[in-house]
Scaffold this motif. Structure first.
Motif, PDB file in Angstrom:
ATOM      1  N   LEU A  50       0.826  -1.208   0.000  1.00 30.00           N
ATOM      2  CA  LEU A  50       0.000   0.000   0.000  1.00 30.00           C
ATOM      3  C   LEU A  50       0.865   1.265   0.000  1.00 30.00           C
ATOM      4  O   LEU A  50       0.563   2.228  -0.708  1.00 30.00           O
ATOM      5  CB  LEU A  50      -0.951  -0.008   1.190  1.00 30.00           C
ATOM      6  CG  LEU A  50      -2.077  -1.037   1.119  1.00 30.00           C
ATOM      7  CD1 LEU A  50      -2.876  -1.047   2.413  1.00 30.00           C
ATOM      8  CD2 LEU A  50      -2.985  -0.781  -0.067  1.00 30.00           C
ATOM      9  N   HIS A  51       1.949   1.265   0.780  1.00 31.83           N
ATOM     10  CA  HIS A  51       2.819   2.441   0.814  1.00 31.83           C
ATOM     11  C   HIS A  51       3.529   2.633  -0.524  1.00 31.83           C
ATOM     12  O   HIS A  51       3.672   3.770  -1.005  1.00 31.83           O
ATOM     13  CB  HIS A  51       3.827   2.355   1.954  1.00 31.83           C
ATOM     14  CG  HIS A  51       4.596   3.623   2.129  1.00 31.83           C
ATOM     15  ND1 HIS A  51       4.029   4.772   2.632  1.00 31.83           N
ATOM     16  CD2 HIS A  51       5.875   3.939   1.826  1.00 31.83           C
ATOM     17  CE1 HIS A  51       4.925   5.745   2.635  1.00 31.83           C
ATOM     18  NE2 HIS A  51       6.049   5.262   2.151  1.00 31.83           N
ATOM     19  N   SER A  52       3.954   1.544  -1.136  1.00 29.77           N
ATOM     20  CA  SER A  52       4.601   1.635  -2.447  1.00 29.77           C
ATOM     21  C   SER A  52       3.630   2.163  -3.495  1.00 29.77           C
ATOM     22  O   SER A  52       4.003   2.978  -4.341  1.00 29.77           O
ATOM     23  CB  SER A  52       5.140   0.263  -2.877  1.00 29.77           C
ATOM     24  OG  SER A  52       6.126  -0.166  -1.976  1.00 29.77           O
ATOM     25  N   THR A  53       2.381   1.717  -3.419  1.00 27.74           N
ATOM     26  CA  THR A  53       1.355   2.206  -4.340  1.00 27.74           C
ATOM     27  C   THR A  53       1.117   3.693  -4.119  1.00 27.74           C
ATOM     28  O   THR A  53       1.009   4.474  -5.071  1.00 27.74           O
ATOM     29  CB  THR A  53       0.040   1.415  -4.145  1.00 27.74           C
ATOM     30  OG1 THR A  53       0.305   0.030  -4.385  1.00 27.74           O
ATOM     31  CG2 THR A  53      -1.055   1.896  -5.071  1.00 27.74           C
ATOM     32  N   HIS A 131      -5.976  16.548  -2.238  1.00 25.09           N
ATOM     33  CA  HIS A 131      -6.704  15.374  -2.718  1.00 25.09           C
ATOM     34  C   HIS A 131      -6.907  14.280  -1.677  1.00 25.09           C
ATOM     35  O   HIS A 131      -7.741  13.402  -1.873  1.00 25.09           O
ATOM     36  CB  HIS A 131      -6.003  14.797  -3.953  1.00 25.09           C
ATOM     37  CG  HIS A 131      -5.949  15.776  -5.081  1.00 25.09           C
ATOM     38  ND1 HIS A 131      -7.036  16.108  -5.842  1.00 25.09           N
ATOM     39  CD2 HIS A 131      -4.922  16.538  -5.546  1.00 25.09           C
ATOM     40  CE1 HIS A 131      -6.709  17.013  -6.743  1.00 25.09           C
ATOM     41  NE2 HIS A 131      -5.421  17.297  -6.584  1.00 25.09           N
ATOM     42  N   GLY A 132      -6.154  14.299  -0.584  1.00 28.55           N
ATOM     43  CA  GLY A 132      -6.270  13.253   0.426  1.00 28.55           C
ATOM     44  C   GLY A 132      -5.670  11.936  -0.051  1.00 28.55           C
ATOM     45  O   GLY A 132      -5.123  11.858  -1.146  1.00 28.55           O
ATOM     46  N   VAL A 133      -5.778  10.912   0.792  1.00 28.50           N
ATOM     47  CA  VAL A 133      -5.232   9.599   0.456  1.00 28.50           C
ATOM     48  C   VAL A 133      -6.268   8.542   0.832  1.00 28.50           C
ATOM     49  O   VAL A 133      -6.636   8.417   2.010  1.00 28.50           O
ATOM     50  CB  VAL A 133      -3.896   9.323   1.206  1.00 28.50           C
ATOM     51  CG1 VAL A 133      -3.340   7.958   0.828  1.00 28.50           C
ATOM     52  CG2 VAL A 133      -2.876  10.426   0.914  1.00 28.50           C
ATOM     53  N   ASN A 134      -6.716   7.793  -0.158  1.00 28.64           N
ATOM     54  CA  ASN A 134      -7.683   6.722   0.091  1.00 28.64           C
ATOM     55  C   ASN A 134      -7.136   5.703   1.088  1.00 28.64           C
ATOM     56  O   ASN A 134      -5.932   5.463   1.138  1.00 28.64           O
ATOM     57  CB  ASN A 134      -8.023   5.992  -1.211  1.00 28.64           C
ATOM     58  CG  ASN A 134      -9.139   6.651  -1.968  1.00 28.64           C
ATOM     59  OD1 ASN A 134      -9.933   7.394  -1.406  1.00 28.64           O
ATOM     60  ND2 ASN A 134      -9.201   6.374  -3.249  1.00 28.64           N
ATOM     61  N   MET A 135      -8.027   5.113   1.833  1.00 30.54           N
ATOM     62  CA  MET A 135      -7.741   4.032   2.780  1.00 30.54           C
ATOM     63  C   MET A 135      -6.771   4.441   3.882  1.00 30.54           C
ATOM     64  O   MET A 135      -6.041   3.619   4.431  1.00 30.54           O
ATOM     65  CB  MET A 135      -7.271   2.777   2.055  1.00 30.54           C
ATOM     66  CG  MET A 135      -8.360   2.189   1.176  1.00 30.54           C
ATOM     67  SD  MET A 135      -7.895   0.688   0.340  1.00 30.54           S
ATOM     68  CE  MET A 135      -7.066   1.346  -1.086  1.00 30.54           C
ATOM     69  N   THR A 136      -6.729   5.748   4.160  1.00 26.03           N
ATOM     70  CA  THR A 136      -6.027   6.284   5.330  1.00 26.03           C
ATOM     71  C   THR A 136      -7.000   7.289   5.936  1.00 26.03           C
ATOM     72  O   THR A 136      -8.075   7.509   5.400  1.00 26.03           O
ATOM     73  CB  THR A 136      -4.706   7.003   4.957  1.00 26.03           C
ATOM     74  OG1 THR A 136      -5.022   8.234   4.295  1.00 26.03           O
ATOM     75  CG2 THR A 136      -3.818   6.153   4.071  1.00 26.03           C
ATOM     76  N   ALA A 137      -6.612   7.924   6.980  1.00 23.57           N
ATOM     77  CA  ALA A 137      -7.487   8.931   7.582  1.00 23.57           C
ATOM     78  C   ALA A 137      -7.262  10.313   6.965  1.00 23.57           C
ATOM     79  O   ALA A 137      -7.824  11.291   7.428  1.00 23.57           O
ATOM     80  CB  ALA A 137      -7.250   8.978   9.086  1.00 23.57           C
ATOM     81  N   MET A 138      -6.437  10.406   5.895  1.00 21.26           N
ATOM     82  CA  MET A 138      -6.133  11.707   5.292  1.00 21.26           C
ATOM     83  C   MET A 138      -7.258  12.147   4.367  1.00 21.26           C
ATOM     84  O   MET A 138      -7.456  11.576   3.305  1.00 21.26           O
ATOM     85  CB  MET A 138      -4.816  11.630   4.514  1.00 21.26           C
ATOM     86  CG  MET A 138      -4.396  12.948   3.894  1.00 21.26           C
ATOM     87  SD  MET A 138      -4.104  14.208   5.154  1.00 21.26           S
ATOM     88  CE  MET A 138      -4.140  15.678   4.160  1.00 21.26           C
TER      89      MET A 138
END
Length: 176
Positions: A50-53, A131-138
């Motif tokens: 997920l972090h690499s993506t 834009h935020g980050v999907n599947m995180t709280a951002m």
């Protein structure tokens, strides 16, 4: 026995293998076995993937926005500090203070954006904040904040790497 071309055999093997992997991934995903709770740590392989993506996507999509000419002005840095304090500090922390109970409950943990080791490239930070980050709280602040506010926050994050608690307080609340 009919002759089979070696390339056709290799291609068939690849297609079958990929099909089996896809079916296995679907079965695993729908089995409910993987723990998605925020109270448990991610599997290191899943976390790495997920972090690499995230990193690849960030570098692919970000950096095209043009910052204002006065990006690193003291007024912009102060405004960014005030926005950070009111909106971001609960998850990302404040120097010299323990992380809030909200920030402690996020999994994966929000990065400590004010750490001295951070790069905080303003163009990349602008994109993430907007834009935020999907599947995180951002969240996507671009839905509620102006580009100016987002650039000011990016300027603060770049300037504030390794910031002292005293300078943080001065930027947020003014001279004491």
């Amino acid at each position: 026995m009919p002759f089979r071309h070696p390339v056709a055999s290799v291609a068939a093997t690849i297609v079958i293998t990929l099909s089996l992997l896809a079916i296995g991934a679907l079965l695993f995903g729908f089995s409910g076995v993987y723990d998605v709770s925020a109270s448990s740590k991610d599997n290191p392989i899943i976390a790495w993937m997920l972090h690499s993506t995230y990193e690849a996507s960030l570098h692919h999509h970000a950096g095209k926005d043009v910052p204002p000419g006065d990006l690193m002005s003291l007024n912009n840095i102060r405004a960014g500090a005030q926005f950070y304090d009111s909106t971001c500090a609960a998850c990302h922390g404040v120097p010299g203070k323990p992380l809030s109970f909200i920030g402690q409950g996020i999994q994966p943990a929000a990065p400590t954006l004010l750490a001295a080791s951070r790069r905080n490239n303003p163009k990349l930070m602008f994109w993430v904040i907007k834009h935020g980050v999907n599947m995180t709280a951002m969240p996507s602040f671009g839905k509620t904040q102006s580009d100016r506010t987002i650039w000011q926050t990016a300027a603060f994050l770049y300037d504030a790497r390794g910031i002292t608690p005293e300078r943080y307080e001065t930027l947020v609340h003014g001279s004491k």
